[in-house]
Structure formats: structure tokens, C-alpha cells
Design a protein around this motif. Sequence first.
Motif, mmCIF file in Angstrom:
data_model
loop_
_atom_site.group_PDB
_atom_site.id
_atom_site.type_symbol
_atom_site.label_atom_id
_atom_site.label_comp_id
_atom_site.label_asym_id
_atom_site.label_seq_id
_atom_site.Cartn_x
_atom_site.Cartn_y
_atom_site.Cartn_z
ATOM 1 N N THR A 28 15.257 48.231 4.036
ATOM 2 C CA THR A 28 14.677 49.327 3.256
ATOM 3 C C THR A 28 15.699 49.856 2.246
ATOM 4 O O THR A 28 15.645 51.015 1.855
ATOM 5 C CB THR A 28 14.217 50.468 4.179
ATOM 6 N N ALA A 88 17.910 43.055 -1.945
ATOM 7 C CA ALA A 88 17.293 43.765 -0.816
ATOM 8 C C ALA A 88 17.161 42.765 0.318
ATOM 9 O O ALA A 88 16.801 41.605 0.094
ATOM 10 C CB ALA A 88 15.931 44.331 -1.197
ATOM 11 N N ASP A 89 17.463 43.175 1.535
ATOM 12 C CA ASP A 89 17.297 42.296 2.688
ATOM 13 C C ASP A 89 15.814 42.130 3.005
ATOM 14 O O ASP A 89 15.028 43.080 2.866
ATOM 15 C CB ASP A 89 18.024 42.869 3.900
ATOM 16 N N LEU A 90 15.446 40.937 3.463
ATOM 17 C CA LEU A 90 14.046 40.677 3.793
ATOM 18 C C LEU A 90 13.526 41.663 4.832
ATOM 19 O O LEU A 90 12.364 42.059 4.788
ATOM 20 C CB LEU A 90 13.891 39.240 4.306
ATOM 21 N N ASP A 91 14.396 42.097 5.744
ATOM 22 C CA ASP A 91 13.982 43.037 6.787
ATOM 23 C C ASP A 91 14.461 44.462 6.500
ATOM 24 O O ASP A 91 14.489 45.299 7.400
ATOM 25 C CB ASP A 91 14.508 42.594 8.158
ATOM 26 N N THR A 104 9.580 43.650 0.933
ATOM 27 C CA THR A 104 10.260 43.328 2.181
ATOM 28 C C THR A 104 9.307 43.501 3.367
ATOM 29 O O THR A 104 8.311 44.227 3.280
ATOM 30 C CB THR A 104 11.497 44.224 2.410
ATOM 31 N N LEU A 154 16.680 38.976 -0.702
ATOM 32 C CA LEU A 154 15.910 38.890 -1.931
ATOM 33 C C LEU A 154 16.812 39.335 -3.085
ATOM 34 O O LEU A 154 17.533 40.325 -2.969
ATOM 35 C CB LEU A 154 14.673 39.785 -1.847
ATOM 36 N N GLY A 170 7.786 38.429 2.966
ATOM 37 C CA GLY A 170 8.237 39.175 1.787
ATOM 38 C C GLY A 170 8.815 38.211 0.778
ATOM 39 O O GLY A 170 8.834 37.001 0.998
ATOM 40 N N GLU A 226 14.828 34.070 -3.112
ATOM 41 C CA GLU A 226 15.276 34.385 -1.756
ATOM 42 C C GLU A 226 16.479 33.504 -1.442
ATOM 43 O O GLU A 226 16.450 32.293 -1.685
ATOM 44 C CB GLU A 226 14.168 34.130 -0.727
#
Length: 353
Positions: free
Chosen positions: A189, A184-187, A46, A160, A24, A151
Amino acid sequence: MKLYGKEYDRRTLARMAGDVAAAGGVRSVVLADGSERGVRTLEFRTAAGLAFDVLVDRAMDIGPARYRGVGFGWESATGYRNPGLHEYADENGLSWLRSFSGLVVTAGLDHTLFTADVDAANYRYPHRSTVWNGLHGRVANIPARLSGYGERWDGDRCVLWAEGEVRQAAIFGEHLRLVRRIEADLDGTEIRLTDTVRNAGFDRTPHMYLYHINIGWPLLDEGARFVAPIRETLWASDSDTEQGASNLVFDGPRPGFVEQVYEHDLLPDEHGRVRAGLVNDRLGLTFEVEYNSAEFPAFFQWMHLREGAYAVGFEPSTNAVAGEPAAREAGTLTFLEPGEERAYHTALRILET
């Protein structure tokens, strides 16, 4: 981080891929056709399946948004029009509706809600005794100055991010600056918005702020439900009783539907946070907004079930639905002193339910 069903730290992810983009990231593009031509955009993606676009030239608002291919950010017929085409005073102040599309459209920075001609004595310019404001103010059609994006690693957690500044300024008028950071976190939602509005001028200046958070098809569909801790509904538009459409369980698109608007008093949790959601049981998905009730003491529900423009909006707001003239009369309008600022912390998330 949990990516594609396995745990990864920074080193193990680097062993699998030479670039985080394999999982991502954030990519800068420029829209190149039609009324959107020239709009700088940041594409967030992501590993969990969340994808959304940040429109740098539209106040860093959020346009399309999808989760694992399922759209939830409203996409109207206007598209994401280049702000150079915007004429603020056109159509008696309703020209804002010609560029109204996307998951988040920001209203402000000194005015929200319907048009109003208000006192401008605070700017001490005798040739302009009043200021005329169009629907939802100016900010949504002002390009941002992009500070950076990309990132960022925090230990073994990858975030991100993007950040930019929007200036709303006039000689003998307001000088307000919005600094917006989106993460937003890479992993993850979840989309996190941190906004800071500062009076960068030397005159006492009014400040109103509102997020128009718009959910569209296919997440919005017949049978989708509005879920929120409603303590009391303070106001509803006349169209509520005239059309008989439920604002809790939504109908499909209707011909000629007139927008229905509600102001709800929502109950915050023990931390002062409020959560409201739209649930689609058929898809097994929920869209949720979470905000601070001290920052946004008011909340509106916008329901527009018209065919061809099918949408429902959640609107955390600094002021009640009656708008700026009523707030001035009641003494509830915020004025920022020179150098004073206000911060807003909001999360948007998609959940499997």
C-alpha cells in the motif's frame, strides 16, 4: 508475499494464475475524451487494494489514487488536461491552475512557487538578460519519454514499476533532465518515488523542486486531522487569522474559502526522515508522506477548503515559501553545475488505523 490472506512465493502464485495481472500489475492506456484526450497513462493496481494512475504525458505525475475503492488523490474540475493545451505565460503565469489536479503535481525544475522575473546572465545570451517564470515552473506540463514499465521479480517479491525521463530544455537556456522511477509492491500500500534531476547542459543552472501532494474527498472530510512533528510554524498566510479555520482538524467545504498556507519546521527522526499524515478516524484510514529532510529542508501545508475544490496539500520543498527572488537574495538558491545532479527519495502510503 501475503495476498488475500495467504502467503505466496513466485512459484505458488504461478500455479494459481498464468499472469500476475490476476493479483495486480501495471497497464498502459491512453485517455481518449475531452481535454484529457491523448494523455498516456499507466494504471497501477496492487493486491492489497491500492490503485493509482501515472500520467506519462504529465511528467509522470500521479493522478487518481484509491485504496479499496476509497479515493484519496484529489480530483479537481480541471481533469488531467493534455499538456498540448497548456499556455505557460497565460493569465499572468497562473495558467498552471487550469491543469492542477491529482495526488502528485511536480513543481520545478528550475523554479517553484509564485511568478518571478530573474537574472539569466548564467546562460550568456545577451538578448535575454532575464528569465520569466510562471507559477511552479514548467515541468508538470512536459511529457515524459517512457523508458519502461511492468512487473519485476526480486526473488519471491514482485515489484510494480515504471520509469521515464522528462527534459526541460531551451536554446540559450536551461537543460535539465528528470529521471523518475515509481514503484509499488504487488502486496503493498506504498508508492515509492525516486527522482534524479541532472544538469545535462553546459551552463550553471538554478534548481528548485517541490511536490504538491494533494489529498481530496472522501479521505479529506470534516473532522479529518493533520498529524506531523511540528517543531515550529515559521509562516502562515493572512487568511489564517481572517477565516479562523483550524489547520489541524479540518472543516467541511466552505463557500468562498481563501487558501491558507503554512510553512512548518518538521522534526526528522534519527535517520533524517520526516513523516506527515492526514487521518480520517471515521474511515479508519491515514495517508502518509515520508521524505528526506536533507533533500527537502522545507515543508508547506496548503489548505483549500472551498466548496467544489476541496483539498489539502502537503508540499516538501527545496526552498522556503518566500520563493526564488528571496532565495537568490539570501544565497540559498541551488545552482547545479554542468553534469551535477540531485536525487529525491519519497514514499506515499495509505494505512489502516
